[in-house]
Design an enzyme around this catalytic site. Structure first.
Site, mmCIF file in Angstrom:
data_model
loop_
_atom_site.group_PDB
_atom_site.id
_atom_site.type_symbol
_atom_site.label_atom_id
_atom_site.label_comp_id
_atom_site.label_asym_id
_atom_site.label_seq_id
_atom_site.Cartn_x
_atom_site.Cartn_y
_atom_site.Cartn_z
ATOM 1 N N ASN A 1 0.806 -1.227 0.000
ATOM 2 C CA ASN A 1 0.000 0.000 0.000
ATOM 3 C C ASN A 1 0.833 1.268 0.000
ATOM 4 O O ASN A 1 0.295 2.368 -0.066
ATOM 5 C CB ASN A 1 -0.990 -0.011 1.165
ATOM 6 N N CYS B 1 -15.945 -3.830 -4.352
ATOM 7 C CA CYS B 1 -15.204 -5.098 -4.328
ATOM 8 C C CYS B 1 -15.853 -5.911 -3.204
ATOM 9 O O CYS B 1 -16.833 -5.492 -2.602
ATOM 10 C CB CYS B 1 -13.725 -4.859 -4.074
ATOM 11 N N ARG C 1 -16.764 0.940 -1.741
ATOM 12 C CA ARG C 1 -15.509 1.643 -2.066
ATOM 13 C C ARG C 1 -15.733 2.872 -2.970
ATOM 14 O O ARG C 1 -15.242 2.961 -4.081
ATOM 15 C CB ARG C 1 -14.519 0.681 -2.726
ATOM 16 N N ASP D 1 -7.005 -3.820 8.036
ATOM 17 C CA ASP D 1 -6.336 -4.883 7.273
ATOM 18 C C ASP D 1 -5.775 -5.984 8.167
ATOM 19 O O ASP D 1 -5.277 -6.986 7.660
ATOM 20 C CB ASP D 1 -5.194 -4.300 6.426
ATOM 21 N N ARG E 1 -2.172 -11.374 -4.422
ATOM 22 C CA ARG E 1 -2.305 -9.930 -4.644
ATOM 23 C C ARG E 1 -1.489 -9.152 -3.616
ATOM 24 O O ARG E 1 -1.002 -8.074 -3.879
ATOM 25 C CB ARG E 1 -3.777 -9.512 -4.518
HETATM 26 C C1 EPZ Z 1 -6.671 1.748 1.526
HETATM 27 O O1 EPZ Z 1 -7.826 1.550 0.745
HETATM 28 C C2 EPZ Z 1 -5.900 0.437 1.473
HETATM 29 N N1 EPZ Z 1 -5.527 0.161 0.089
HETATM 30 C C3 EPZ Z 1 -6.774 -0.690 2.032
HETATM 31 O O2 EPZ Z 1 -6.003 -1.886 2.023
HETATM 32 C C4 EPZ Z 1 -7.137 -0.334 3.472
HETATM 33 O O3 EPZ Z 1 -7.981 -1.329 4.001
HETATM 34 C C5 EPZ Z 1 -7.864 1.027 3.484
HETATM 35 O O4 EPZ Z 1 -7.015 2.030 2.885
HETATM 36 C C6 EPZ Z 1 -8.236 1.490 4.881
HETATM 37 O O5 EPZ Z 1 -7.110 1.583 5.659
HETATM 38 C C7 EPZ Z 1 -4.480 0.836 -0.447
HETATM 39 O O6 EPZ Z 1 -3.862 1.685 0.190
HETATM 40 C C8 EPZ Z 1 -4.129 0.490 -1.851
HETATM 41 P P1 EPZ Z 1 -10.181 4.372 2.155
HETATM 42 P P2 EPZ Z 1 -8.741 2.818 0.330
HETATM 43 O O7 EPZ Z 1 -10.391 5.271 0.999
HETATM 44 O O8 EPZ Z 1 -7.896 4.028 0.164
HETATM 45 C C9 EPZ Z 1 -14.794 5.320 2.526
HETATM 46 C C10 EPZ Z 1 -5.595 -4.156 1.619
HETATM 47 O O9 EPZ Z 1 -6.080 -5.203 2.041
HETATM 48 N N2 EPZ Z 1 -14.568 6.232 1.388
HETATM 49 O O10 EPZ Z 1 -9.258 4.802 3.259
HETATM 50 O O11 EPZ Z 1 -9.595 2.402 -0.801
HETATM 51 C C11 EPZ Z 1 -14.634 3.863 2.123
HETATM 52 O O12 EPZ Z 1 -15.860 3.357 1.636
HETATM 53 C C12 EPZ Z 1 -6.489 -2.992 1.237
HETATM 54 O O13 EPZ Z 1 -4.353 -3.957 1.458
HETATM 55 C C13 EPZ Z 1 -15.633 7.023 0.943
HETATM 56 O O14 EPZ Z 1 -16.752 6.950 1.458
HETATM 57 O O15 EPZ Z 1 -9.629 2.975 1.618
HETATM 58 C C14 EPZ Z 1 -14.232 3.200 3.422
HETATM 59 O O16 EPZ Z 1 -15.388 2.925 4.185
HETATM 60 C C15 EPZ Z 1 -7.945 -3.317 1.471
HETATM 61 N N3 EPZ Z 1 -15.420 7.878 -0.090
HETATM 62 C C16 EPZ Z 1 -13.433 4.282 4.151
HETATM 63 O O17 EPZ Z 1 -13.750 5.520 3.494
HETATM 64 C C17 EPZ Z 1 -14.195 8.011 -0.702
HETATM 65 O O18 EPZ Z 1 -14.057 8.824 -1.634
HETATM 66 C C18 EPZ Z 1 -11.921 4.104 4.070
HETATM 67 O O19 EPZ Z 1 -11.595 3.932 2.722
HETATM 68 C C19 EPZ Z 1 -13.131 7.202 -0.230
HETATM 69 C C20 EPZ Z 1 -13.342 6.335 0.819
#
Ligand code: EPZ
Length: 418
Positions: free
Chosen positions: A23, A117, A122, A305, A397
């Site tokens: 990440n 997903c 997401r 995670d 992955r």
């Molecule tokens: C990052 O995902 C990580 N992936 C995820 O790791 C990790 O679980 C997640 O952050 C939370 O820590 C990478 O960094 C590539 P978020 P991300 O945007 O950025 C909501 C793994 O297993 N949200 O922080 O996609 C969303 O629905 C993966 O390695 C909105 O509502 O997560 C979620 O409930 C899985 N609107 C929360 O925020 C937005 O525009 C956190 O999502 C963006 C997010």
């Protein structure tokens, strides 16, 4: 499809080398679009998601070479192809992190909306809200998002939640914008901090990366850089659970304790001994495994995670544990599979109650997301008999040769080619 076969009962002892953080690697590889020249990244993990990012960058016109050390040479504006297609984005939603750099460097981007997903819908509304605040014209059609802006301008953006890739996209966009951008309620993950460090190496002016308020003074041009990717705190945490479960003694080579405070605190609460050494973080499984209560939070809170992995530890604890998954709405897919192995888990909405002290028995199991798959391998380490984890592509992955690393410390685990 390959499967991983685990024979339970081994005590894990020895050293496990921790790879570069998935990440951190994904946004960093995307940041190579920003400077006008080839950037070099070392300690890149050999993962399916990283290969997908490499494919996407090639699709955009970059030259991409190397594996553990990758060199990415972004295209000139003339040669750039500014579209991230659905076929690629649907296999890895983190592809969305090319959006910010593309608009910042080339003034335009057409990226397939990542869609949901297994773990949740997401959305990317915060990514788009921020870009719009910076003057970008945004148009959604046919499942794609079109973003256009000749030159982004600095803005103050207050995020509704500390979205990790949302923050990363906006930092990269702001680096080449005109004027100052302030991102409030920013994500504080170590991977965000590493991106801020890399942008500054490129000549950007980022302050506060890793805190809740990030300020970026836009510049006109960025220079290519060389950077070594930070170790993967979630890979390290996953193997820490393997050590705790098997009452083992494992050195997580290269792990950085300061990225793992919440994980280490919960390992100690569960009865493990965790010590920081020059070579990394050592985890010794205690006698009794103690029940724990966990609520997943944005960093520096307990990482979502690591939720599935700790749930396996809780199934072996003396007593009842409670887990609350507050980040994603559907991140308990490992529960039915663990129950088939004999775990006693009750899920009610975002809360899971785990009654510990259950004997697990090996079974054929499968998962639908990366960390759930890892938790099934962990369960296999302490289950009686043989556990077959199917759909190993989920594991590939985010974990580089997980079976090799576990075998290296005494686990009876192998990959069986389909
Ligand atoms: C990052 O995902 C990580 N992936 C995820 O790791 C990790 O679980 C997640 O952050 C939370 O820590 C990478 O960094 C590539 P978020 P991300 O945007 O950025 C909501 C793994 O297993 N949200 O922080 O996609 C969303 O629905 C993966 O390695 C909105 O509502 O997560 C979620 O409930 C899985 N609107 C929360 O925020 C937005 O525009 C956190 O999502 C963006 C997010």
């Amino acid at each position: 499809m390959d499967k991983i076969v685990v024979e339970g009962g081994s005590r894990l002892v020895g050293d496990i080398p921790i790879g570069g953080a998935k990440n951190a690697a994904l946004p960093l590889l995307a940041s190579a679009l920003l400077p006008n020249g080839p950037s070099t990244f070392k300690n890149v993990p050999l993962l399916q998601d990283v290969a997908t990012m490499g494919k996407l960058l090639r699709q955009l016109g970059c030259e991409v070479d190397g594996k553990h050390t990758m060199v990415i040479h972004p295209p000139t504006a003339k040669k750039a192809k500014l579209e991230a297609p659905y076929e690629l984005v649907k296999t890895m939603r983190a592809s969305i992190v090319v959006l910010g750099p593309l608009v910042a460097r080339y003034g335009r981007a057409r990226v397939s909306q990542p869609g949901g997903c297994a773990i949740g819908t997401r959305p990317i509304d915060q990514h788009l809200k921020g870009l719009a605040a910076m003057g970008a014209k945004i148009h959604l059609d046919h499942g794609y998002v079109d973003v256009e802006c000749k030159r982004l301008k600095g803005a103050t953006i207050v995020l509704d939640m500390p979205t990790v890739t949302g923050c990363e996209n906006l930092m990269m966009a702001a680096a080449l914008a005109k004027g100052r951008t302030v991102i409030e309620n920013a994500a504080r993950e170590p991977e965000v901090e590493d991106l801020g460090l890399v942008l500054n190496k490129m000549g950007a002016k980022v302050t506060g990366a890793g805190t809740a308020i990030i300020t970026i003074e836009g510049v006109d041009e960025l220079q290519p850089i060389e950077h070594t990717i930070i170790p993967d705190r979630i890979e390290a945490g996953t193997f820490a659970i393997a050590a705790a479960l098997t009452r083992g003694d494992v050195l997580l080579q290269g792990a950085r304790a300061e990225h793992m405070d919440a994980i280490i605190a919960k390992l100690r609460a569960a009865g493990s001994t965790v010590t920081v050494e020059a070579g990394g973080v050592r985890v010794r499984g205690g006698g009794d495994i103690l029940p724990i209560d966990i609520t997943t939070q944005p960093h520096p809170g307990f990482p979502t995670d690591m939720q599935a992995q700790f749930m396996v530890l809780a199934t072996q604890a003396k007593g009842q544990s409670m887990i609350r998954e507050m980040i994603f709405e559907n991140r308990y897919m490992h529960v039915p599979e663990l129950s088939r192995m004999g775990a006693d888990i009750h899920v009610d909405g975002r809360t899971a109650i785990i009654r510990g002290g259950t004997k697990l028995s090996g079974a054929a199991v499968m998962a639908t997301d990366l960390r759930a798959s890892a938790s099934l391998v962990l369960a296999g380490l302490v289950a009686s008999g043989k556990t077959e984890v199917l759909r190993v592509y989920h594991l590939d992955r985010g974990y580089e040769t997980i079976e090799k690393k576990l075998r290296g410390v005494g686990a009876k685990v192998k990959r069986v080619k389909a």
